[in-house]
Scaffold this motif. Structure first.
Motif, short mmCIF file in Angstrom:
data_model
loop_
_atom_site.label_atom_id
_atom_site.label_comp_id
_atom_site.label_asym_id
_atom_site.label_seq_id
_atom_site.Cartn_x
_atom_site.Cartn_y
_atom_site.Cartn_z
N ALA A 22 39.68 29.17 27.81
CA ALA A 22 40.56 29.69 27.65
C ALA A 22 40.78 30.57 26.48
O ALA A 22 41.65 31.96 26.82
N ALA A 23 39.98 30.62 25.28
CA ALA A 23 39.72 31.94 24.49
C ALA A 23 39.27 33.56 25.44
O ALA A 23 39.61 33.79 24.97
N HIS A 24 38.59 32.53 25.66
CA HIS A 24 37.20 33.86 26.54
C HIS A 24 38.16 34.91 27.99
O HIS A 24 38.40 36.05 27.99
N GLU A 25 39.27 33.46 28.87
CA GLU A 25 39.76 33.98 29.80
C GLU A 25 40.53 35.03 28.85
O GLU A 25 40.94 36.59 29.64
N LYS A 26 41.38 35.01 27.66
CA LYS A 26 42.18 35.56 27.43
C LYS A 26 41.73 36.96 27.02
O LYS A 26 42.10 38.13 27.08
N THR A 27 40.16 36.88 26.34
CA THR A 27 39.85 37.87 25.80
C THR A 27 39.95 39.22 26.59
O THR A 27 39.33 40.24 26.06
N ARG A 28 38.57 38.21 27.55
CA ARG A 28 38.70 39.21 28.66
C ARG A 28 39.63 40.05 29.72
O ARG A 28 39.49 41.37 29.32
N ARG A 29 40.64 39.60 29.80
CA ARG A 29 41.76 39.58 30.14
C ARG A 29 41.95 41.32 29.11
O ARG A 29 42.17 42.58 30.09
N THR A 30 42.12 40.97 27.97
CA THR A 30 42.88 42.07 27.41
C THR A 30 41.71 42.90 27.66
O THR A 30 41.87 43.96 27.87
N LEU A 31 40.50 43.21 27.20
CA LEU A 31 39.41 44.39 27.46
C LEU A 31 39.50 45.31 28.48
O LEU A 31 39.29 45.95 28.87
N ASP A 32 39.50 44.06 29.82
CA ASP A 32 39.66 44.71 31.16
C ASP A 32 41.36 45.87 30.67
O ASP A 32 40.87 46.82 32.08
N GLU A 33 41.92 45.41 30.82
CA GLU A 33 43.02 46.35 30.12
C GLU A 33 43.34 47.10 29.61
O GLU A 33 43.45 48.63 29.65
N ALA A 34 42.53 47.10 29.00
CA ALA A 34 41.87 48.04 27.52
C ALA A 34 41.39 49.05 28.22
O ALA A 34 40.97 50.69 28.56
N ILE A 35 39.74 49.00 29.05
CA ILE A 35 39.20 49.93 30.18
C ILE A 35 39.85 50.07 31.01
O ILE A 35 39.59 51.86 30.80
N ALA A 36 40.65 49.90 31.49
CA ALA A 36 41.72 50.47 32.21
C ALA A 36 42.39 51.29 31.78
O ALA A 36 42.36 52.80 32.55
N ASP A 37 42.69 51.47 30.96
CA ASP A 37 43.62 52.16 30.23
C ASP A 37 43.36 53.15 29.44
O ASP A 37 44.03 54.54 29.30
N ALA A 38 41.68 53.42 29.30
CA ALA A 38 41.42 53.88 28.26
C ALA A 38 40.85 55.36 30.01
O ALA A 38 40.70 56.66 29.29
N ARG A 39 40.82 54.52 31.52
CA ARG A 39 40.70 55.90 31.59
C ARG A 39 41.32 56.49 32.49
O ARG A 39 40.86 57.25 32.82
#
Length: 115
Positions: A22-39
């Motif tokens: 559960a912690a991994h999925e939440k962190t992964r989602r946060t990272l994915d959104e940060a990648i999209a925002d940065a691009r």
């Protein structure tokens, strides 16, 4: 090899795995959104890949997926089906989950009655 683990030990491991997942999925989602925002804000994919555990190509795929998910949120531009609203700017060439290119929103062909 037959597992020789007692039910209480197995339950303890399963709970630990569930919490970590559960912690991994939440962190992964946060990272994915940060990648999209940065691009979206103009950071080059090469730079994004240097600061994440992903290659340039994976960073691009992740950003594309997040952008497509965001297209199903309420926003300013209608999606290709006209059923949802899109947060991305008009003119983007992302793809929605239905697989249809979102923009440019091509006008429908004239029917035989309109010709």
């Amino acid at each position: 090899m037959t597992p020789n683990i007692s039910p209480p030990d197995a339950s303890a491991h399963i709970r630990k795995l569930d919490r970590a997942t559960a912690a991994h999925e939440k962190t992964r989602r946060t990272l994915d959104e940060a990648i999209a925002d940065a691009r979206r804000d103009g950071l080059p994919l090469t730079t994004i890949s240097e600061h994440t555990p992903y290659s340039r190509e994976w960073a691009r795929k992740i950003a594309n997926r997040v952008d497509a998910e965001r297209c199903n949120a309420v926003g300013d531009a209608p999606n290709s089906l006209g059923t949802e609203r899109c947060e991305l700017p008009a003119g983007h060439e992302g793809r929605h989950y239905e697989g249809i290119t979102t923009w440019p929103n091509h006008s429908r062909p004239a029917s035989s009655e309109e010709k």
